[in-house]
Design an enzyme around this catalytic site. Structure first.
Site, PDB file in Angstrom:
ATOM      1  N   PHE A 144      36.015  15.274  36.649  1.00 19.80           N
ATOM      2  CA  PHE A 144      34.507  15.081  36.150  1.00 19.80           C
ATOM      3  C   PHE A 144      33.563  16.116  36.793  1.00 19.80           C
ATOM      4  O   PHE A 144      33.475  16.055  38.198  1.00 19.80           O
ATOM      5  CB  PHE A 144      33.977  13.683  36.631  1.00 19.80           C
ATOM      6  CG  PHE A 144      32.798  13.356  35.925  1.00 19.80           C
ATOM      7  CD1 PHE A 144      32.624  12.925  34.754  1.00 19.80           C
ATOM      8  CD2 PHE A 144      31.637  13.586  36.445  1.00 19.80           C
ATOM      9  CE1 PHE A 144      31.279  12.528  34.110  1.00 19.80           C
ATOM     10  CE2 PHE A 144      30.098  13.444  35.806  1.00 19.80           C
ATOM     11  CZ  PHE A 144      30.286  12.987  34.891  1.00 19.80           C
ATOM     12  N   ASP A 230      34.433  21.747  43.802  1.00 17.82           N
ATOM     13  CA  ASP A 230      33.245  20.883  43.347  1.00 17.82           C
ATOM     14  C   ASP A 230      33.313  19.723  44.652  1.00 17.82           C
ATOM     15  O   ASP A 230      33.899  18.914  44.376  1.00 17.82           O
ATOM     16  CB  ASP A 230      33.584  20.220  42.033  1.00 17.82           C
ATOM     17  CG  ASP A 230      32.629  19.353  41.588  1.00 17.82           C
ATOM     18  OD1 ASP A 230      31.531  18.950  42.347  1.00 17.82           O
ATOM     19  OD2 ASP A 230      32.535  19.084  40.365  1.00 17.82           O
ATOM     20  N   LYS A 259      23.900  16.031  44.877  1.00 19.55           N
ATOM     21  CA  LYS A 259      23.932  14.470  45.162  1.00 19.55           C
ATOM     22  C   LYS A 259      23.244  14.295  46.535  1.00 19.55           C
ATOM     23  O   LYS A 259      21.902  14.050  46.739  1.00 19.55           O
ATOM     24  CB  LYS A 259      25.151  13.973  45.006  1.00 19.55           C
ATOM     25  CG  LYS A 259      25.480  13.540  43.558  1.00 19.55           C
ATOM     26  CD  LYS A 259      26.670  12.849  43.352  1.00 19.55           C
ATOM     27  CE  LYS A 259      27.319  12.819  41.881  1.00 19.55           C
ATOM     28  NZ  LYS A 259      26.209  12.141  41.030  1.00 19.55           N
TER      29      LYS A 259
END
Length: 452
Positions: A144, A230, A259
């Site tokens: 993802f 990532d 985030k």
């Protein structure tokens, strides 16, 4: 009937934003209103206290509304300085970039700031293509990486992709952890980047073997493909060290952070890279703005990032994540041993997953299979709903592996809160292993879902 102000706000969301999201939350009995969120605790307007073991999908590493970060943002606002002038050199961006590169080490020397993880992945795609002169992109199954079109091209799963194609051409996926498949793809020498999560989060908290990422890096270097880590969910001390990459001794060519970078208060992401990768895009003053983002380097985001690093480092939250994360998994493994549907407890630092499997006994297997046919996430969502409603625990199943319950509290979580969580999970798992309320409620949920 007269609407309350709170009801009016909800109705406005239904009318003008996303009615289906409200339906889903209502179906799961999670449509509550929060009035105060501090640390690991969320307080609702009707007086409930909820323990956050999701952290906004790893946004709140420093905890909700940390006073140090809030104070830093207030101070920055009080200065009435240039927040988004875009015609000056933002000194805070240089300061934050320097600290990020120092913490990441491994040859990282340049940073591009953006607003989200997806935007960071888009940046990594462009820089990788510019540097290598190639078009191909490689990612892993169950990965993802975001939901913008480029990032979505690297995100696995028909659920996420359906209706949005065609996506970027020349993309491919290999199984996470499979070096042979990776070698075959990279040997084509058509891939600009191999984009990989050091630990797959939405894929089910998949922790690779100790050698996988190092050998993957060697393959990338052999075939001239950039390795892009990532670290949107795994970075910022979530798994202990600053980057999860540090667990495995790799030196990615590009690292994407987002985030938790701003303490959950201001959107910001950062793409870290080597000098030569950066120079392939910003190669002359004429190309100084060839890649840009409207909110990049704004003073509030940069100040939030600096304050967040202060909190994470000064409070030694990475060390805390390592210690308490290990204790959490040990307690879960002990508390859930003997339950046939519990397949595994795994993770690193404060990023863990509880994997479930189908029951073998006929009394439970029949309802389990029936609900799986309605929707493969049904079992996991009943767990999530029960934890929230009965025990005041907020968590969620993984987006690309519905049989894994994600366990990712803020790094400020206490030992007593961990014990409370373990007790709650054990109680709902015990309930799931008996015919009765758990399964009858699942049937009711399925019926409501079908008519919604």
């Amino acid at each position: 009937m007269m609407r309350t102000p709170e009801r009016a706000r909800t109705d406005a969301y239904v009318d003008h934003v996303n009615p289906q999201w409200v339906k889903l939350l209502s179906l799961l009995e999670m449509n509550v209103s929060y009035e105060c969120c501090l640390g690991t605790e969320l307080y609702t307007t009707d007086g409930r206290r909820i323990l956050d073991f999701l952290s906004g999908y790893c946004v709140h590493n420093a905890g909700h509304n940390h006073p140090t970060i809030i104070s830093a943002l207030k101070d920055e606002l009080d200065k009435t300085g240039p927040v988004m002038l875009q015609s000056n050199v933002p000194e805070l961006a240089g300061e934050l970039a320097e600290r990020l590169c120092d913490l990441a080490a491994s040859g990282m020397s340049k940073v591009f700031f953006a607003s989200s993880g997806s935007e960071g992945i888009e940046t990594a795609i462009k820089f990788s293509r510019a540097y290598t002169g190639r078009i191909g992109l490689l990612a892993c199954e169950r990965a993802f990486h975001g939901l913008t079109c480029g990032a979505l091209s690297l995100t696995d799963g028909e659920y996420w992709r359906k209706g949005f194609g065609p996506l970027l051409p020349d993309t491919a996926m290999v199984p996470f952890g499979d070096l042979k498949a990776l070698d075959i793809e990279l040997a084509s020498r058509r891939h600009a980047a191999f984009v990989v999560e050091p630990i797959q989060a939405e894929g089910g908290i998949q922790v690779p073997g100790e050698k996988y990422l190092r050998e993957a890096q060697e393959l990338c270097r052999r075939y001239g493909t950039l390795m892009v880590a990532d670290e949107v969910q795994t970075g910022m001390f979530r798994t202990g060290p600053f980057l999860a990459s540090h667990h495995f001794g790799i030196q990615p060519d590009i690292v994407v952070l987002a985030k938790a970078l701003s303490g959950g208060l201001v959107p910001v992401s950062a793409v870290l890279m080597r000098d030569d990768v950066h120079e392939s895009v910003f190669s002359s003053f004429k190309r100084s703005i060839v890649h840009a983002s409207t909110f990049s380097e704004n003073s509030l985001s940069m100040r939030a990032g600096l304050a967040t690093l202060d909190v994470l480092q000064n409070e030694r939250l990475g060390d805390r994540a390592l210690q308490l994360g290990t204790e959490l998994r040990e307690q879960l493994a002990e508390g859930l041993s003997g339950y046939e549907m519990v397949k595994d407890v795994r993770g690193k630092g404060m990023l863990s997953g509880i994997e479930f499997k189908a029951p073998q006994g006929l009394a439970l297997r029949l309802p389990f299979e029936a609900f799986a046919r309605i929707h493969p996430a049904m079992f996991g969502q009943i767990l999530v709903m029960r934890l929230f409603r009965d025990s005041g625990i907020l968590t969620q199943i993984c987006g690309n592996n519905f049989m894994v319950l994600k366990v990712a509290p803020p790094l400020v979580v206490s030992a007593s809160q961990i014990a409370e969580f373990v007790t709650a999970v054990r109680q709902v798992v015990e309930l799931a292993h008996r015919p009765g309320p758990f399964w009858s409620e699942a049937l009711g949920l399925a019926r409501r879902a079908l008519v919604s």
